[in-house]
Scaffold this active site. Structure first.
Site, mmCIF file in Angstrom:
data_model
loop_
_atom_site.group_PDB
_atom_site.id
_atom_site.type_symbol
_atom_site.label_atom_id
_atom_site.label_comp_id
_atom_site.label_asym_id
_atom_site.label_seq_id
_atom_site.Cartn_x
_atom_site.Cartn_y
_atom_site.Cartn_z
ATOM 1 N N CYS A 115 0.819 -1.215 0.000
ATOM 2 C CA CYS A 115 0.000 0.000 0.000
ATOM 3 C C CYS A 115 0.851 1.263 0.000
ATOM 4 O O CYS A 115 0.332 2.356 -0.219
ATOM 5 C CB CYS A 115 -0.920 0.015 1.215
ATOM 6 S SG CYS A 115 -1.952 -1.433 1.299
ATOM 7 N N HIS A 256 -3.205 7.126 3.292
ATOM 8 C CA HIS A 256 -3.625 5.863 2.681
ATOM 9 C C HIS A 256 -4.987 5.491 3.259
ATOM 10 O O HIS A 256 -5.196 5.544 4.475
ATOM 11 C CB HIS A 256 -2.586 4.782 3.000
ATOM 12 C CG HIS A 256 -3.042 3.404 2.661
ATOM 13 N ND1 HIS A 256 -3.635 3.102 1.459
ATOM 14 C CD2 HIS A 256 -3.005 2.249 3.366
ATOM 15 C CE1 HIS A 256 -3.944 1.816 1.447
ATOM 16 N NE2 HIS A 256 -3.572 1.277 2.590
ATOM 17 N N ASN A 286 -10.082 -0.350 0.961
ATOM 18 C CA ASN A 286 -8.629 -0.202 0.839
ATOM 19 C C ASN A 286 -8.213 -0.681 -0.560
ATOM 20 O O ASN A 286 -8.347 -1.856 -0.873
ATOM 21 C CB ASN A 286 -7.971 -1.043 1.938
ATOM 22 C CG ASN A 286 -6.456 -1.023 1.877
ATOM 23 O OD1 ASN A 286 -5.866 -0.516 0.926
ATOM 24 N ND2 ASN A 286 -5.834 -1.587 2.888
HETATM 25 O O1 UT7 Z 1 -3.052 -1.622 3.935
HETATM 26 C C1 UT7 Z 1 -2.854 -2.527 5.000
HETATM 27 C C2 UT7 Z 1 -4.179 -3.160 5.305
HETATM 28 N N1 UT7 Z 1 -4.403 -3.556 6.620
HETATM 29 C C3 UT7 Z 1 -5.081 -2.817 7.510
HETATM 30 O O2 UT7 Z 1 -5.379 -1.672 7.347
HETATM 31 C C4 UT7 Z 1 -5.519 -3.577 8.703
HETATM 32 C C5 UT7 Z 1 -5.375 -2.871 9.983
HETATM 33 N N2 UT7 Z 1 -6.270 -3.495 10.946
HETATM 34 C C6 UT7 Z 1 -7.580 -3.179 11.003
HETATM 35 O O3 UT7 Z 1 -8.051 -2.319 10.273
HETATM 36 C C7 UT7 Z 1 -8.412 -3.884 12.045
HETATM 37 O O4 UT7 Z 1 -7.591 -4.696 12.829
HETATM 38 C C8 UT7 Z 1 -9.564 -4.724 11.418
HETATM 39 C C9 UT7 Z 1 -10.614 -3.815 10.812
HETATM 40 C C10 UT7 Z 1 -9.011 -5.671 10.373
HETATM 41 C C11 UT7 Z 1 -10.250 -5.548 12.500
HETATM 42 O O5 UT7 Z 1 -10.731 -4.719 13.539
HETATM 43 P P1 UT7 Z 1 -10.413 -5.061 15.061
HETATM 44 O O6 UT7 Z 1 -11.128 -4.071 15.857
HETATM 45 O O7 UT7 Z 1 -8.917 -5.173 15.206
HETATM 46 O O8 UT7 Z 1 -11.126 -6.450 15.212
HETATM 47 P P2 UT7 Z 1 -10.501 -7.861 15.622
HETATM 48 O O9 UT7 Z 1 -9.705 -8.436 14.507
HETATM 49 O O10 UT7 Z 1 -9.862 -7.741 16.961
HETATM 50 O O11 UT7 Z 1 -11.824 -8.711 15.754
HETATM 51 C C12 UT7 Z 1 -12.844 -8.390 16.716
HETATM 52 C C13 UT7 Z 1 -13.995 -9.352 16.541
HETATM 53 C C14 UT7 Z 1 -13.569 -10.813 16.459
HETATM 54 O O12 UT7 Z 1 -14.523 -11.572 17.141
HETATM 55 P P3 UT7 Z 1 -14.226 -12.108 18.637
HETATM 56 O O13 UT7 Z 1 -12.981 -12.936 18.525
HETATM 57 O O14 UT7 Z 1 -14.040 -10.866 19.445
HETATM 58 O O15 UT7 Z 1 -15.465 -12.875 18.948
HETATM 59 C C15 UT7 Z 1 -13.653 -11.128 15.000
HETATM 60 O O16 UT7 Z 1 -13.902 -12.482 14.744
HETATM 61 O O17 UT7 Z 1 -14.679 -9.085 15.308
HETATM 62 C C16 UT7 Z 1 -14.813 -10.295 14.570
HETATM 63 N N3 UT7 Z 1 -14.811 -9.973 13.146
HETATM 64 C C17 UT7 Z 1 -15.938 -9.668 12.463
HETATM 65 N N4 UT7 Z 1 -17.220 -9.599 12.837
HETATM 66 C C18 UT7 Z 1 -18.116 -9.250 11.893
HETATM 67 C C19 UT7 Z 1 -13.751 -9.878 12.302
HETATM 68 N N5 UT7 Z 1 -14.172 -9.537 11.093
HETATM 69 C C20 UT7 Z 1 -15.529 -9.394 11.147
HETATM 70 C C21 UT7 Z 1 -16.509 -9.045 10.223
HETATM 71 N N6 UT7 Z 1 -17.794 -8.971 10.636
HETATM 72 N N7 UT7 Z 1 -16.222 -8.732 8.935
#
Ligand code: UT7
Length: 329
Positions: A115, A256, A286
């Site tokens: 990215c 970004h 993204n």
């Molecule tokens: O250009 C580089 C690209 N990468 C990025 O920009 C990624 C940077 N990271 C992020 O933007 C965030 O970490 C995410 C948006 C990917 C995830 O957000 P988060 O607040 O860090 O969530 P998490 O991964 O800690 O997940 C929280 C919960 C989990 O459930 P449990 O374990 O708490 O029960 C996930 O399973 O959210 C769940 N989850 C979802 N629920 C509904 C993960 N994806 C989804 C989804 N819909 N799409």
């Protein structure tokens, strides 16, 4: 006398027609519009047609940037494409774009900086124009990320989209502004936070790699988030320091477009009010190396980017890589 700076002479972007909304995704994986909007800010993203590859999107954006610069294909002496979703393992996607656009006077190659690819390209272009080696560089970020996504993995498939954005760069006259400061950085010890493990020489494509789902985009979201926020704020401050300008001089921050929460956090850390931050992650998701030139193009179309404005761009991506560029438009 200070060496000649590179300046953006023209800009353009292209997004495929098909739009995939959060509500569409609700029918595909266990997710909700509410979760996606709250955690990422994204509502919809564009998805390439079956017969569109990255070079097709990049070609459209490149053509628009050349026209916007008031130039023709013959004027371009270098083509750089930034992509993590090239058409094929080789040749470079830039070579397909070169053929499509008829850039017969250009050398063409790709850079792979995730990215941050567009900002790596600006950094490179600044050096090449300063040295006098090239006069008209077409730099394109183009991605078809949808082809790398595991459409059963809700943690990643909701985040990304397909698009391309391009700029033409050339030497700036002394009173014309251009790139004021640019820095790039990387940390290869974090390479496996965000990757596609299969399909290269480490894990060449086989029935086994397909069965093991190694050809998909894989990410440790939380760790990536942490590094992204820390590194982007620091490098943005460094380019300001390099330029001798302060945050008050910045008219527009174009980060970004990965996640609205990351963007808001960066703006807060830098002390830039959200009115000065351009965001369109809501409508594109993204789009990796396409995201900044796509945002710049829209910002100008919407009257948010005017001649003389000081623009701060900052990005992070797989590698890990990160970078920042400050320019006067
Ligand atoms: O250009 C580089 C690209 N990468 C990025 O920009 C990624 C940077 N990271 C992020 O933007 C965030 O970490 C995410 C948006 C990917 C995830 O957000 P988060 O607040 O860090 O969530 P998490 O991964 O800690 O997940 C929280 C919960 C989990 O459930 P449990 O374990 O708490 O029960 C996930 O399973 O959210 C769940 N989850 C979802 N629920 C509904 C993960 N994806 C989804 C989804 N819909 N799409």
């Amino acid at each position: 006398m200070e060496a000649t700076r590179a300046r953006i002479l023209g800009i353009g972007a292209y997004s495929p027609e098909k739009v995939l909304t959060n509500h569409d995704l609700e029918k595909m994986v266990d997710t909700s519009d509410e979760w996606i909007v709250e955690r990422t800010g994204i509502s919809e993203r564009h998805i390439a047609a079956d017969d569109e590859a990255s070079s097709d999107l990049a070609t459209q954006a490149g053509r628009r940037a050349i026209a916007d610069a008031g130039l023709t294909a013959d004027d371009i002496d270098l083509l750089i494409c930034a992509s993590v979703t090239g058409d094929m393992p080789f040749p470079a996607t830039a070579c397909f774009v070169q053929a499509n656009l008829g850039l017969k006077n250009a050398a063409a190659f790709d850079i792979a900086a995730g990215c941050t690819g567009f900002l790596y390209g600006l950094n490179l272009a600044q050096g090449l124009i300063r040295s006098g080696a090239y006069k008209r560089i077409l730099l394109i970020g183009g991605e078809v990320l949808s082809r790398t996504l595991d459409w059963t993995d809700r943690a990643t498939c909701v985040l990304l989209g397909d698009s391309a954005g391009a700029v033409v760069l050339g030497p700036a006259a002394e009173d014309e502004g251009g790139i004021l400061a640019t820095r790039i950085a990387s940390d290869g010890t974090k390479a496996e936070l965000l990757y596609i493990p299969g399909g290269g020489s480490r894990n060449p494509a086989s029935h086994q790699t397909v069965d093991d789902r190694l050809h998909y985009f894989k990410m440790n979201g939380r760790e990536t988030f942490k590094h992204a926020t820390r590194n982007m704020a620091a490098i943005a401050k460094q380019v300001l320091e390099d330029s001798g300008l302060g945050l008050d001089d910045v008219n527009l921050l174009v980060p970004h477009q990965a996640n609205l929460r990351i963007i808001t956090y960066i703006a807060e850390q830098l002390g830039v009010p959200m009115e000065k931050v351009y965001t369109n992650v809501q409508r594109y998701g993204n789009t990796s190396s396409a995201s900044i030139p796509l945002a710049l193009t829209e910002a100008r179309e919407r009257g948010k980017l005017k001649k003389g404005d000081v623009v701060l761009m900052v990005a992070f991506g797989t590698g890990l890589t990160w970078g920042a560029t400050l320019l006067r438009w």
